[in-house]
Design a protein around this motif. Structure first.
Motif, short mmCIF file in Angstrom:
data_model
loop_
_atom_site.label_atom_id
_atom_site.label_comp_id
_atom_site.label_asym_id
_atom_site.label_seq_id
_atom_site.Cartn_x
_atom_site.Cartn_y
_atom_site.Cartn_z
N GLY A 113 0.81 -1.20 0.00
CA GLY A 113 0.00 0.00 0.00
C GLY A 113 0.85 1.26 0.00
O GLY A 113 2.08 1.20 0.02
N PRO A 114 0.20 2.41 -0.01
CA PRO A 114 0.91 3.69 -0.05
C PRO A 114 1.37 4.14 1.34
O PRO A 114 0.80 3.75 2.36
N VAL A 115 2.40 4.98 1.34
CA VAL A 115 2.94 5.56 2.58
C VAL A 115 3.05 7.06 2.40
O VAL A 115 3.65 7.53 1.43
N ALA A 116 2.47 7.82 3.32
CA ALA A 116 2.64 9.28 3.36
C ALA A 116 3.63 9.60 4.46
O ALA A 116 3.50 9.12 5.59
N GLN A 117 4.63 10.42 4.14
CA GLN A 117 5.69 10.74 5.10
C GLN A 117 5.90 12.25 5.19
O GLN A 117 5.97 12.93 4.18
N ARG A 118 6.02 12.73 6.43
CA ARG A 118 6.26 14.14 6.70
C ARG A 118 7.56 14.29 7.48
O ARG A 118 7.78 13.57 8.46
N VAL A 119 8.44 15.21 7.04
CA VAL A 119 9.75 15.38 7.65
C VAL A 119 10.02 16.87 7.86
O VAL A 119 9.66 17.70 7.03
N GLN A 120 10.67 17.21 8.98
CA GLN A 120 11.14 18.56 9.24
C GLN A 120 12.39 18.48 10.10
O GLN A 120 12.64 17.47 10.77
N ALA A 121 13.21 19.56 10.09
CA ALA A 121 14.47 19.52 10.84
C ALA A 121 14.96 20.93 11.14
O ALA A 121 14.68 21.88 10.40
N ASP A 122 15.71 21.05 12.23
CA ASP A 122 16.41 22.27 12.61
C ASP A 122 17.82 21.91 13.03
O ASP A 122 18.01 20.94 13.80
N VAL A 123 18.81 22.67 12.57
CA VAL A 123 20.21 22.42 12.91
C VAL A 123 20.88 23.75 13.26
O VAL A 123 20.71 24.74 12.55
N LYS A 124 21.63 23.75 14.36
CA LYS A 124 22.45 24.90 14.74
C LYS A 124 23.86 24.39 15.05
O LYS A 124 24.01 23.52 15.92
N LEU A 125 24.86 24.90 14.34
CA LEU A 125 26.26 24.57 14.60
C LEU A 125 26.90 25.73 15.34
O LEU A 125 26.88 26.86 14.86
N ARG A 126 27.44 25.45 16.51
CA ARG A 126 28.02 26.49 17.33
C ARG A 126 29.38 26.05 17.85
O ARG A 126 29.61 24.86 18.09
N GLY A 127 30.27 26.99 18.06
CA GLY A 127 31.56 26.69 18.68
C GLY A 127 32.69 26.53 17.69
O GLY A 127 32.50 26.33 16.48
N LEU A 128 33.91 26.58 18.23
CA LEU A 128 35.12 26.52 17.41
C LEU A 128 35.32 25.17 16.74
O LEU A 128 36.10 25.06 15.79
N ALA A 129 34.65 24.12 17.24
CA ALA A 129 34.79 22.80 16.61
C ALA A 129 34.42 22.84 15.14
O ALA A 129 34.97 22.08 14.33
#
Length: 442
Positions: free
Chosen positions: A188-204
């Motif tokens: 059968g069919p599949v409905a998929q929902r995706v979201q994301a947030d990314v924050k890169l901080r620091g000297l690394a």
């Protein structure tokens, strides 16, 4: 004469093992995409709640020079893994003795990590200290170094953070085959929902410090297909299920403060914006699940689960992040997230009916991980696990289940897309708790 034991005598033991089942695995895997609700007999419905609390800590690298990939043990990161929870629902019924329909909801992929404290994954609250590190040749001086100091100052005290959420809604139609209806094909069919947030901080993160992205929710579609075999007289069920890749076209906001300073590939360097809103392509991975159970005696059930996900093919490539990383040596730029290996999971279990309405279960599990080194946003290389569960039938139709699992995570080094090792994470663990309410009628 060969002994037989009908599934009905083992009904209270069935599904005690899936309360806190395969979760917190390689890559972004969370739910394990379980479809066993659809494989139950008669009319069946379940609601499952899962809570995961992991302790993932290690040490950053005191070597902050983006051009030097050597790892030098630095400060403790503290626990970077945020606890999270999610739900799974399923309902299934038989139209007749040949056809069955079902709807499943789960949250298949996700991530939750947050860095705090005094380490190189947190923007420095003292710009003068960053400048001092530049003077000691730990990071490059000049315009880029000065820009990093400025970016650190504007995000002072903020830590690296990532959150990925997803939802799946799967509709399944099954058809039983054979004189005894032992075989079934379904899909059968599949409905998929995706979201994301990314924050890169620091000297690394070198020049990528203060990078921020927000991926707006996007819904797209894929499909599921499988086959199963059952032999009720010995409570045997086996199912092989394939889920397709799902391609997403997502709106993404990116802020990269050093992008105008670094510029893009070319002579002179191409001008790049500090912020932009554009489109990004993302493909969530396909997977294969194998589910097996069989009665050992009239009160004991054995189960096995095997899962394969090709995380080695998965990447997240934000456009602005990628453009800034392009050079004559890397004309295609870098991905924000990528994994080295595919993932294998195995979970074995036993369920024992102790009384007409009570059963207990135990599991042992192994996850291969998606490679070490891995991303600094999820530095775990697989796990070993043990679990316990219990199920109590309040009535012949209604049941309540509860379970828990303890996990030993594999050691992993956190690596940037450039190949630089920025963290070392060892001796970590976690636990999972789950509860299920289920109904089964004929």
């Amino acid at each position: 004469m060969r002994a037989t034991f009908h599934l009905k005598t083992l009904a209270v033991a069935v599904a005690t093992l899936s309360v806190a089942s395969i979760t917190n695995a390689a890559g972004l895997d969370r739910s394990g995409q379980d479809i066993t609700a659809f494989l139950q007999d008669g009319t069946y419905a379940e609601a499952v709640y899962t809570y995961i609390d992991a302790d993932v800590s290690g040490y950053d690298s005191s070597n902050n020079n983006p051009g030097d990939n050597r790892y030098v043990r630095g400060n403790a990161t503290g626990d970077i893994a945020e606890s999270y929870d999610f739900f799974r629902y399923g309902v299934k019924t038989d139209i007749n003795d040949t056809f069955s329909i079902g709807v499943l909801y789960d949250e298949p992929f996700g991530a939750a990590a947050n860095y705090e404290g005094d380490n190189n994954f947190v923007a420095n609250t003292n710009p003068a200290q960053s400048a001092g590190e530049f003077a000691n040749d730990q990071v490059p001086s000049g315009p880029i170094g000065n820009a990093i100091i400025g970016a650190e100052a504007t995000t002072a005290g903020q830590g690296t953070n990532v959150e990925v959420r997803s939802e799946n809604l799967t509709a399944i139609l099954g058809m039983k085959l054979g004189a005894d209806k032992n075989f079934q094909i379904y899909g059968g069919p599949v409905a998929q929902r995706v979201q994301a947030d990314v924050k890169l901080r620091g000297l690394a993160y070198g020049p990528a410090t203060s990078y921020t992205s927000h991926i707006s929710p996007d819904q797209d579609y894929g499909w599921i297909a499988g086959m199963s075999y059952s032999k009720p007289e010995i409570a045997l069920k086996a199912a092989l299920t394939y889920r397709s890749e799902i391609d997403h076209s997502m709106d993404i906001y990116e802020s990269y403060p050093l992008a105008p300073t670094i510029g893009g590939i070319g002579t002179p360097p191409r001008a790049l914006p500090a912020t932009q809103v554009t489109n990004m392509e993302l493909t969530t991975p396909k997977s294969v699940n194998f589910d097996f159970q069989t009665g050992i005696n009239p009160t004991t059930l054995a189960t096995a689960k095997v899962r394969w996900v090709p995380w080695g093919d998965f990447v997240i490539t934000p456009p602005l992040y990628n453009e800034v990383s392009q050079s004559t040596a890397r004309p295609n730029g870098l991905d924000l997230v990528e994994y080295e290996d595919d993932q294998w999971q195995v979970e074995l279990g036993l369920a024992k009916r102790l009384a007409p309405a009570l059963a207990v279960s135990g599991t042992v599990g192994w996850d291969s991980g998606a490679g070490d080194v891995t991303t600094s946003l999820g530095p775990i290389d697989g796990y070993y696990s043990v679990g316990l569960g219990a199920k109590y039938n309040v009535t012949p139709e209604w049941a309540v289940s509860a379970g828990g699992k303890y996990l030993w995570f594999g050691d992993a080094k956190g690596q940037l897309p450039t190949g630089k090792i920025v963290g070392d994470f060892q001796d970590n663990d976690g636990y999972i708790l789950g509860m299920k309410l289920s109904y089964q009628g004929k």
